[in-house]
Scaffold this motif. Structure first.
Motif, PDB file in Angstrom:
ATOM      1  N   CYS A  10      13.974   0.612  93.899  1.00  0.00           N
ATOM      2  CA  CYS A  10      13.127   1.563  95.116  1.00  0.00           C
ATOM      3  C   CYS A  10      12.512  -0.523  95.669  1.00  0.00           C
ATOM      4  O   CYS A  10      12.691  -1.444  95.150  1.00  0.00           O
ATOM      5  N   LEU A  11      12.338   0.125  96.886  1.00  0.00           N
ATOM      6  CA  LEU A  11      11.681  -1.329  97.626  1.00  0.00           C
ATOM      7  C   LEU A  11      10.650  -1.249  97.824  1.00  0.00           C
ATOM      8  O   LEU A  11      10.052   0.158  97.922  1.00  0.00           O
ATOM      9  N   ASP A  12       9.087  -2.103  97.346  1.00  0.00           N
ATOM     10  CA  ASP A  12       8.154  -1.841  96.908  1.00  0.00           C
ATOM     11  C   ASP A  12       7.360  -2.790  97.777  1.00  0.00           C
ATOM     12  O   ASP A  12       7.996  -3.797  98.362  1.00  0.00           O
ATOM     13  N   ILE A  13       6.283  -1.781  98.645  1.00  0.00           N
ATOM     14  CA  ILE A  13       6.009  -2.547  99.692  1.00  0.00           C
ATOM     15  C   ILE A  13       4.762  -2.141  99.290  1.00  0.00           C
ATOM     16  O   ILE A  13       3.739  -1.009  99.210  1.00  0.00           O
ATOM     17  N   VAL A  14       3.738  -3.479  98.766  1.00  0.00           N
ATOM     18  CA  VAL A  14       2.790  -3.762  98.213  1.00  0.00           C
ATOM     19  C   VAL A  14       1.136  -3.613  98.937  1.00  0.00           C
ATOM     20  O   VAL A  14       1.231  -4.553  99.962  1.00  0.00           O
ATOM     21  N   ALA A  15       0.466  -2.694  99.209  1.00  0.00           N
ATOM     22  CA  ALA A  15      -0.700  -3.347 100.082  1.00  0.00           C
ATOM     23  C   ALA A  15      -1.974  -3.034  99.878  1.00  0.00           C
ATOM     24  O   ALA A  15      -2.115  -2.243  98.462  1.00  0.00           O
ATOM     25  N   ASP A  16      -3.462  -3.640 100.180  1.00  0.00           N
ATOM     26  CA  ASP A  16      -4.938  -3.334  99.689  1.00  0.00           C
ATOM     27  C   ASP A  16      -4.662  -1.638 100.550  1.00  0.00           C
ATOM     28  O   ASP A  16      -4.411  -1.196 101.621  1.00  0.00           O
ATOM     29  N   ILE A  46      -7.015   0.438 100.398  1.00  0.00           N
ATOM     30  CA  ILE A  46      -8.593   0.629 101.633  1.00  0.00           C
ATOM     31  C   ILE A  46      -8.023   0.722 103.110  1.00  0.00           C
ATOM     32  O   ILE A  46      -8.195   0.943 103.977  1.00  0.00           O
ATOM     33  N   ALA A  47      -7.505  -1.253 102.871  1.00  0.00           N
ATOM     34  CA  ALA A  47      -7.111  -1.364 104.399  1.00  0.00           C
ATOM     35  C   ALA A  47      -6.407  -0.652 105.085  1.00  0.00           C
ATOM     36  O   ALA A  47      -5.587  -0.386 106.118  1.00  0.00           O
ATOM     37  N   LEU A  48      -5.399  -0.104 103.924  1.00  0.00           N
ATOM     38  CA  LEU A  48      -4.564   0.634 104.431  1.00  0.00           C
ATOM     39  C   LEU A  48      -4.672   2.366 105.362  1.00  0.00           C
ATOM     40  O   LEU A  48      -3.538   2.738 106.268  1.00  0.00           O
ATOM     41  N   LEU A  49      -5.172   2.958 104.515  1.00  0.00           N
ATOM     42  CA  LEU A  49      -5.728   4.269 104.593  1.00  0.00           C
ATOM     43  C   LEU A  49      -6.731   3.690 105.456  1.00  0.00           C
ATOM     44  O   LEU A  49      -6.595   5.148 107.153  1.00  0.00           O
ATOM     45  N   ASN A  50      -7.411   2.646 106.023  1.00  0.00           N
ATOM     46  CA  ASN A  50      -8.578   2.691 107.136  1.00  0.00           C
ATOM     47  C   ASN A  50      -7.482   2.805 108.244  1.00  0.00           C
ATOM     48  O   ASN A  50      -8.310   2.958 109.486  1.00  0.00           O
ATOM     49  N   LYS A  51      -6.401   1.569 108.512  1.00  0.00           N
ATOM     50  CA  LYS A  51      -5.266   1.503 109.554  1.00  0.00           C
ATOM     51  C   LYS A  51      -4.625   2.117 109.812  1.00  0.00           C
ATOM     52  O   LYS A  51      -4.098   2.744 110.933  1.00  0.00           O
ATOM     53  N   THR A 104       1.368  -0.540 107.565  1.00  0.00           N
ATOM     54  CA  THR A 104       1.422  -2.115 107.124  1.00  0.00           C
ATOM     55  C   THR A 104       1.592  -2.815 107.142  1.00  0.00           C
ATOM     56  O   THR A 104       1.342  -3.980 106.769  1.00  0.00           O
ATOM     57  N   GLN A 105       2.286  -2.446 108.996  1.00  0.00           N
ATOM     58  CA  GLN A 105       2.690  -3.952 109.599  1.00  0.00           C
ATOM     59  C   GLN A 105       1.807  -4.479 110.291  1.00  0.00           C
ATOM     60  O   GLN A 105       0.764  -3.928 110.393  1.00  0.00           O
ATOM     61  N   GLY A 106       1.487  -5.764 109.856  1.00  0.00           N
ATOM     62  CA  GLY A 106      -0.015  -7.089 110.203  1.00  0.00           C
ATOM     63  C   GLY A 106      -0.786  -6.728 108.880  1.00  0.00           C
ATOM     64  O   GLY A 106      -2.214  -7.582 109.657  1.00  0.00           O
ATOM     65  N   LEU A 107      -0.673  -6.432 108.181  1.00  0.00           N
ATOM     66  CA  LEU A 107      -1.858  -6.331 107.163  1.00  0.00           C
ATOM     67  C   LEU A 107      -1.814  -7.602 106.518  1.00  0.00           C
ATOM     68  O   LEU A 107      -0.791  -8.260 106.033  1.00  0.00           O
ATOM     69  N   PRO A 108      -3.050  -7.668 106.125  1.00  0.00           N
ATOM     70  CA  PRO A 108      -2.918  -9.323 105.502  1.00  0.00           C
ATOM     71  C   PRO A 108      -2.795  -9.066 103.817  1.00  0.00           C
ATOM     72  O   PRO A 108      -2.910  -7.840 103.278  1.00  0.00           O
TER      73      PRO A 108
END
Length: 475
Positions: A63-69, A71-76, A128-132
């Motif tokens: 698969c393609l993994d999109i790895v993000a923070d 907490i930041a993802l849930l908040n956004k 996830t778009q725009g998250l650091p």
């Protein structure tokens, strides 16, 4: 009074200086200890040289993994912290997502859940778009293990269906059995650090919460192509993983058993000299786990798992309810006792009956690595393999092949009991010989401390990398 004040200031200064000096001495001793442990582990790893390129077949998924923070993802995405932690087998709504995350996050337990709500999953992907610090990478058990095996010197045949751009990031000595596809499934990796906060909740350790809405990997779409090329490849080792994708997936009636029977038939068809390893994962579906026991687990030579998956498997083997959450920082004695129980049960006369029987069991935890090997079995170099597993844990989590002791710490006890039974032997951790090995009954046990990475780059794929690296030295 002025004289007394001066004396007080002098005494306070001396106390501060002595505390600072003492702290510096302690830090120097700890740094020296870490460097000694590291050099000793590296020495143990280098004792084994590959004088050939072992052939390993690995399945399944990709698969393609999109790895993000996380907490930041849930908040956004507007997912508010839940005060009602609940375990859900699969996720249908934002409320269930919040409750599931709240259930696993405080203990820092790894988890993977299927989202049946396509709208919700697309919303999370868009968030996830725009998250650091968002990363896109090749994911799935088979590709991750295949890349590590090839990196460590193996020739690998991999059962997976990937897009051309994902195939390009595979190591040179990995061959994909299925033709390229136009699209691949996306998995969202919600990572978090130790001490991360979500509302009133605080995580005890770094880990990840994985969600997906995958419809191809759960049915093992690459199995037939893999089966076609497998015999001609003639591997020394078959590695099976990725079956957690089947967990709580909405199969049509009989489809789950049908796919597992086909995989079992492949496993039973392999030459008796080919070993089979099954990499466990997060399973909460009783029906699936029982089917895995019937068709897969009883037909393998080797098992790999973490500190959450070990008690889960043991509970199933003993006929008890599945253990969804367990201690994220287990003691060595506790893990070893559970490993002995799993080894004993899976080698009992009631279960044996195929040409394969469990002769290797590897458990990877945050603090240490433990491997059991049957005496006289195919597996070799157990001490070096345990050391390599420990080193790979740091290399993967820190995201660097070079281990920096200033970015690591030891959390394993200075000595450990070999069992929880009263009067059990205690083994001290020796910096110049950190891998402890001893024999019991018909097997050997090795335990090695992990230099725990303190500047986490990634946690996802840790178990796959650790298991694959240790297997290389044992085949």
């Amino acid at each position: 009074m002025g004289h007394g004040l001066k004396c007080g200031v002098a005494i306070s200064f001396c106390a501060v200086f002595m505390a600072y000096w003492y702290r510096q001495q302690v830090d120097r001793e700890l740094d020296s200890r870490l460097e000694t442990v590291l050099s000793s582990l590296l020495k143990a790893e280098r004792k084994v040289d590959l004088n050939r390129r072992p052939r390993v077949a690995v399945g399944f998924g990709g698969c393609l993994d999109i790895v993000a923070d996380g907490i930041a993802l849930l908040n956004k995405a507007g997912i508010k912290p839940s005060r009602n932690p609940v375990h859900h087998n699969y996720i249908t709504s934002e409320e269930q997502l919040a409750e599931s995350f709240a259930y696993f996050f405080p203990s820092g337990a790894a988890s993977e859940r299927f989202i049946s709500n396509g709208t919700l999953f697309r919303k999370l992907v868009k968030a996830t778009q725009g998250l650091p610090r968002v990363r896109w990478s090749l994911g799935g058990n088979a590709p991750v293990m295949a890349n590590r095996l090839a990196q460590e010197g193996c020739e690998v045949l991999m059962g997976s269906r990937l897009t051309p751009d994902l195939i390009e990031v595979l190591q040179e000595h990995v061959t994909v059995t299925s033709k390229p596809v136009d699209e691949t499934d996306i998995h969202l990796i919600l990572e978090y650090s130790s001490g991360s906060k979500w509302g009133q909740l605080v995580s005890r350790r770094a880990n990840r919460f994985i969600v997906h809405s995958d419809i191809s990997n759960p049915v093992l779409e690459s199995l037939e192509d893999f089966q076609t090329q497998f015999k001609q490849f003639n591997p020394s080792l078959l590695v099976v993983g990725g079956l957690q994708m089947m967990d709580n997936f909405p199969f049509r009636p009989g489809q789950l058993e049908e796919r597992l029977k086909l995989l079992r038939d492949l496993m039973l068809s392999v030459d008796s000299t080919t070993r089979i390893h099954f990499e466990m994962a997060s399973f909460v579906d009783d029906t699936l786990l029982n089917n895995l026991f019937t068709y897969i687990i009883t037909n393998v030579d080797s098992l790999g798992m973490n500190e959450q998956e070990l008690p889960n498997l043991l509970s199933m083997l003993k006929g008890a309810n599945i253990t969804v959450l367990s201690d994220p920082y287990p003691r060595v004695a506790s893990i070893l006792d559970q490993m002995r129980d799993v080894y004993r049960i899976l080698n009992s006369q009631e279960i044996m009956g195929t040409q394969h029987k469990l002769t290797r069991l590897h458990v990877h935890t945050l603090a240490f690595q433990a491997i059991i090997i049957a005496k006289g079995s195919f597996w070799r170099n157990t001490m070096s393999a345990t050391a390599k597993a420990s080193l790979t844990a740091n290399r993967h989590v820190c995201g660097s092949p070079n281990i920096d002791p200033t970015k690591a710490k030891l959390i394993m006890d200075d000595s450990f009991s070999v069992s929880r039974e009263q009067g059990s032997k205690k083994i001290p951790l020796k910096e110049n010989r950190p891998v402890s090995c001893w024999e019991e009954h018909d097997y050997e046990i090795c335990v090695a401390p992990v230099l725990v990475c303190t500047e986490v780059y990634q946690t996802v794929g840790g178990g796959d990398n650790i298991s694959a690296a240790s297997l290389v030295l044992q085949i």
